[in-house]
Design an enzyme around this catalytic site. Structure first.
Site, PDB file in Angstrom:
ATOM      1  N   HIS A  99      -6.979   2.416   2.464  1.00  0.00           N
ATOM      2  CA  HIS A  99      -7.614   2.925   3.454  1.00  0.00           C
ATOM      3  C   HIS A  99      -8.816   3.900   2.807  1.00  0.00           C
ATOM      4  O   HIS A  99      -9.963   4.024   3.177  1.00  0.00           O
ATOM      5  CB  HIS A  99      -6.638   3.817   4.099  1.00  0.00           C
ATOM      6  CG  HIS A  99      -6.957   4.876   5.205  1.00  0.00           C
ATOM      7  ND1 HIS A  99      -7.388   4.771   6.341  1.00  0.00           N
ATOM      8  CD2 HIS A  99      -7.209   6.223   4.658  1.00  0.00           C
ATOM      9  CE1 HIS A  99      -7.730   6.013   6.777  1.00  0.00           C
ATOM     10  NE2 HIS A  99      -7.614   6.860   6.025  1.00  0.00           N
ATOM     11  N   HIS A 180      -3.889   1.222 -10.801  1.00  0.00           N
ATOM     12  CA  HIS A 180      -2.540   1.281 -11.614  1.00  0.00           C
ATOM     13  C   HIS A 180      -2.553   0.298 -12.842  1.00  0.00           C
ATOM     14  O   HIS A 180      -2.896  -0.893 -12.618  1.00  0.00           O
ATOM     15  CB  HIS A 180      -1.496   1.410 -10.526  1.00  0.00           C
ATOM     16  CG  HIS A 180      -0.125   2.024 -10.906  1.00  0.00           C
ATOM     17  ND1 HIS A 180      -0.137   2.903 -12.033  1.00  0.00           N
ATOM     18  CD2 HIS A 180       0.746   2.378 -10.400  1.00  0.00           C
ATOM     19  CE1 HIS A 180       0.961   3.510 -12.053  1.00  0.00           C
ATOM     20  NE2 HIS A 180       1.659   3.066 -11.022  1.00  0.00           N
TER      21      HIS A 180
HETATM   22  N1  LIG Z   1      -0.639   5.989  -2.986  1.00  0.00           N
HETATM   23  C1  LIG Z   1      -1.174   6.470  -3.971  1.00  0.00           C
HETATM   24  O1  LIG Z   1      -1.224   7.630  -4.111  1.00  0.00           O
HETATM   25  C2  LIG Z   1      -1.710   5.927  -4.989  1.00  0.00           C
HETATM   26  C3  LIG Z   1      -2.435   6.603  -6.045  1.00  0.00           C
HETATM   27  C4  LIG Z   1      -3.079   5.924  -6.910  1.00  0.00           C
HETATM   28  C5  LIG Z   1      -2.999   4.521  -7.343  1.00  0.00           C
HETATM   29  N2  LIG Z   1      -2.166   4.108  -6.396  1.00  0.00           N
HETATM   30  C6  LIG Z   1      -1.918   2.634  -6.630  1.00  0.00           C
HETATM   31  O2  LIG Z   1      -2.823   1.965  -5.739  1.00  0.00           O
HETATM   32  C7  LIG Z   1      -2.176   0.674  -5.417  1.00  0.00           C
HETATM   33  C8  LIG Z   1      -1.910   0.322  -3.736  1.00  0.00           C
HETATM   34  O3  LIG Z   1      -1.054   1.499  -3.438  1.00  0.00           O
HETATM   35  P1  LIG Z   1      -0.926   2.061  -1.816  1.00  0.00           P
HETATM   36  O4  LIG Z   1      -0.090   3.263  -2.055  1.00  0.00           O
HETATM   37  O5  LIG Z   1      -2.250   2.298  -1.385  1.00  0.00           O
HETATM   38  O6  LIG Z   1      -0.333   0.927  -1.114  1.00  0.00           O
HETATM   39  P2  LIG Z   1       1.442   0.463  -0.904  1.00  0.00           P
HETATM   40  O7  LIG Z   1       1.713   1.500   0.441  1.00  0.00           O
HETATM   41  O8  LIG Z   1       1.985   0.615  -2.059  1.00  0.00           O
HETATM   42  O9  LIG Z   1       1.136  -0.855  -0.427  1.00  0.00           O
HETATM   43  C9  LIG Z   1       0.568  -1.167   0.807  1.00  0.00           C
HETATM   44  C10 LIG Z   1      -0.193  -2.654   1.064  1.00  0.00           C
HETATM   45  O10 LIG Z   1       0.498  -3.648   0.622  1.00  0.00           O
HETATM   46  C11 LIG Z   1       0.843  -4.612   1.282  1.00  0.00           C
HETATM   47  N3  LIG Z   1       2.023  -5.583   1.157  1.00  0.00           N
HETATM   48  C12 LIG Z   1       3.133  -5.097   0.944  1.00  0.00           C
HETATM   49  N4  LIG Z   1       3.981  -6.294   0.530  1.00  0.00           N
HETATM   50  C13 LIG Z   1       3.220  -7.395   0.872  1.00  0.00           C
HETATM   51  C14 LIG Z   1       3.320  -8.521   0.605  1.00  0.00           C
HETATM   52  N5  LIG Z   1       4.780  -9.132   0.446  1.00  0.00           N
HETATM   53  N6  LIG Z   1       2.365  -9.670   0.993  1.00  0.00           N
HETATM   54  C15 LIG Z   1       1.103  -9.050   1.415  1.00  0.00           C
HETATM   55  N7  LIG Z   1       0.909  -7.708   1.363  1.00  0.00           N
HETATM   56  C16 LIG Z   1       1.873  -7.010   1.214  1.00  0.00           C
HETATM   57  C17 LIG Z   1       0.914  -3.909   2.672  1.00  0.00           C
HETATM   58  O11 LIG Z   1       0.611  -4.701   3.707  1.00  0.00           O
HETATM   59  P3  LIG Z   1       1.478  -4.762   5.208  1.00  0.00           P
HETATM   60  O12 LIG Z   1       1.218  -3.678   5.960  1.00  0.00           O
HETATM   61  O13 LIG Z   1       1.081  -5.984   5.746  1.00  0.00           O
HETATM   62  O14 LIG Z   1       3.003  -4.509   4.545  1.00  0.00           O
HETATM   63  C18 LIG Z   1      -0.187  -2.997   2.439  1.00  0.00           C
HETATM   64  O15 LIG Z   1      -1.648  -3.437   2.628  1.00  0.00           O
HETATM   65  C19 LIG Z   1      -0.854   0.527  -6.045  1.00  0.00           C
HETATM   66  O16 LIG Z   1      -1.025  -0.204  -7.248  1.00  0.00           O
HETATM   67  C20 LIG Z   1      -0.563   2.059  -6.281  1.00  0.00           C
HETATM   68  O17 LIG Z   1       0.223   2.140  -7.764  1.00  0.00           O
HETATM   69  C21 LIG Z   1      -1.559   4.545  -5.336  1.00  0.00           C
END
Ligand SMILES: NC(=O)c1ccc[n+]([C@@H]2O[C@H](COP(=O)([O-])OP(=O)(O)OC[C@H]3O[C@@H](n4cnc5c(N)ncnc54)[C@H](OP(=O)(O)O)[C@@H]3O)[C@@H](O)[C@H]2O)c1
Length: 408
Positions: A99, A180
């Site tokens: 997002h 990550h």
């Molecule tokens: N969040 C943070 O604060 C943060 C900060 C820095 C780095 N990161 C890194 O950024 C990356 C993304 O993290 P995030 O927090 O944005 O996302 P997240 O909430 O961990 O992942 C969400 C996404 O993964 C999809 N997903 C989950 N299971 C799935 C599956 N089996 N098949 C296909 N899609 C699937 C979800 O789709 P659905 O909605 O369809 O389930 C959603 O689009 C990670 O590597 C994380 O470590 C995160």
């Protein structure tokens, strides 16, 4: 503690010099850092002339260690447009980072598409954010086919389970991007082993994707780290830095995939999330056991920290916050800080080892791959919300003058 590196007047001079040398975007960084950071007498950072060969960075002295810092003022938007003119960013996943990074790329006028599983929560969210099915919103596979920069922003657990399928789209000429180091570093656990003929890079914002977005909208920028796992084109680092700027970073520092994942998993389990909840809870419990009212216990533990003291640390540093408090408070804090350090050190050492040896990764994968992982996470975080301390927090927050009268 060792003696400060600068005298007061030298510090003031450094502050002035940093303020003068800084452009507006850099100013807050320079002011914050200037006590211990002096811009090294490095040659002026090169301005962009030819994107492929450009390195726009400054070398700063971080309390005695020199590090490269890339700042946004060296990466103007026109330059990013030129640099990415032949690229399509394919955001695979639309959670918090998808997002934030996706909307920032779109607002920056870059060519970006989203790939998520159809009819999932992310699909719905993406439509709500204005992504249009068939135009710039696709299935993961379609987006991975169309994109030149494959931004793997699926959950870390999903990066592992989807890799056998997704890896088919990671072909020569594309760039594989993560936020990550998790999947590549812990490849024994995740199975993510990128093909040898693609650049593999990361840009990891140091904050939630929501903050990536809000800081961008405020005209500010999140701090991010960048790293290269594989460089086949010779351009990987430059590409990582440019992407970091394009997704809304304010300044960027270099790391490795390994250091990024170790420090990230460690930090969030420690002070950033796990540690802070543990400290708050322990302090609150002791106050309550000794007959203090809930509102007193909450105010002396959380509210004063979050509303008054932590912002001072954020703006000016720990010493400033100490000096802003009474001499009585200062005496006690100075005496007790080493006690807490001593008590916590073994816990942090155990935590770092648990990260390093992959225990934390295996736990995250096992949990994140459960079918009902969302419900289970909700159950546990709801249990935190249900702790007396945080139920009291609702009432206390509603009493803040700016919120008075609003719903609890
Ligand atoms: N969040 C943070 O604060 C943060 C900060 C820095 C780095 N990161 C890194 O950024 C990356 C993304 O993290 P995030 O927090 O944005 O996302 P997240 O909430 O961990 O992942 C969400 C996404 O993964 C999809 N997903 C989950 N299971 C799935 C599956 N089996 N098949 C296909 N899609 C699937 C979800 O789709 P659905 O909605 O369809 O389930 C959603 O689009 C990670 O590597 C994380 O470590 C995160």
């Amino acid at each position: 503690m060792s003696a400060p590196a600068f005298t007061r007047s030298a510090t003031r001079a450094a502050l002035r010099a940093a303020a003068q040398a800084s452009k507006p975007q850099l100013r807050s960084l320079s002011l914050l850092a200037a006590r211990n950071v002096v811009r090294a007498a490095a040659p002026a950072a090169p301005r962009f002339a030819a994107p492929a060969s450009v390195r726009g960075y400054k070398t700063l002295d971080f309390a005695g260690t020199k590090e490269k810092v890339y700042s946004r003022d060296e990466y103007p938007l026109e330059q990013l447009h030129e640099y990415f003119k032949n690229d399509t960013f394919a955001l695979l996943g639309y959670g918090s980072q998808g997002h934030g990074q996706g909307l920032n790329l779109r607002d920056n006028g870059l060519n970006v598409i989203v790939g998520v599983r159809k009819d999932g929560e992310s699909w719905r969210q993406a439509i709500e954010d204005g992504w249009v099915p068939g135009k710039n919103l696709f299935s993961v596979e379609e987006a991975a086919t169309k994109g030149t920069i494959l931004m793997n922003l699926l959950s870390d657990a999903a990066q592992s389970t989807t890799w056998p399928e997704l890896s088919k789209f990671v072909v020569k000429g594309k760039t594989l991007y993560f936020s990550h180091g998790f999947s590549c570093v812990f490849h024994k656990e995740t199975g993510v082993i990128p093909p040898k003929d693609v650049d593999v890079i990361l840009a990891a914002p140091k904050g939630s994707g929501r903050t990536v977005r809000t800081l961008f909208k405020e005209g500010r920028g999140i701090n991010s780290s960048v790293a290269v796992f594989q460089d086949v084109t010779g351009e990987a680092l430059n590409r990582a830095v440019n992407i970091a700027m394009a997704v809304g970073s304010g300044y960027v520092y270099e790391t490795t995939f390994e250091k990024e994942v170790y420090s990230d998993l460690y930090g969030e389990r420690g002070v950033l999330m796990g540690g802070i909840q543990g400290m708050f809870k322990a302090q609150y419990e002791v106050l309550r056991k000794n007959g203090h009212s809930p509102s007193e216990a909450f105010n002396e533990t959380c509210e004063e920290a979050l509303m008054s003291l932590f912002p001072l640390i954020g703006e000016h540093g720990m010493d400033y916050m100490y000096k802003a408090c009474s001499t009585t408070a200062r005496r006690g804090a100075l005496d007790w800080a080493p006690e807490f350090e001593k008590a916590n050190l073994p816990v942090f050492e155990r935590l770092y080892e648990s990260v390093r040896n992959g225990t934390e990764t295996r736990r995250a994968l096992e949990f994140g791959n459960r079918k009902d992982y969302r419900e289970q996470y909700d159950k546990e975080t709801d249990a935190i919300a249900d702790q007396e301390m945080w139920r009291v927090g609702h009432v206390v927050r509603a009493l803040r003058p700016d919120r008075a009268g609003k719903a609890l």
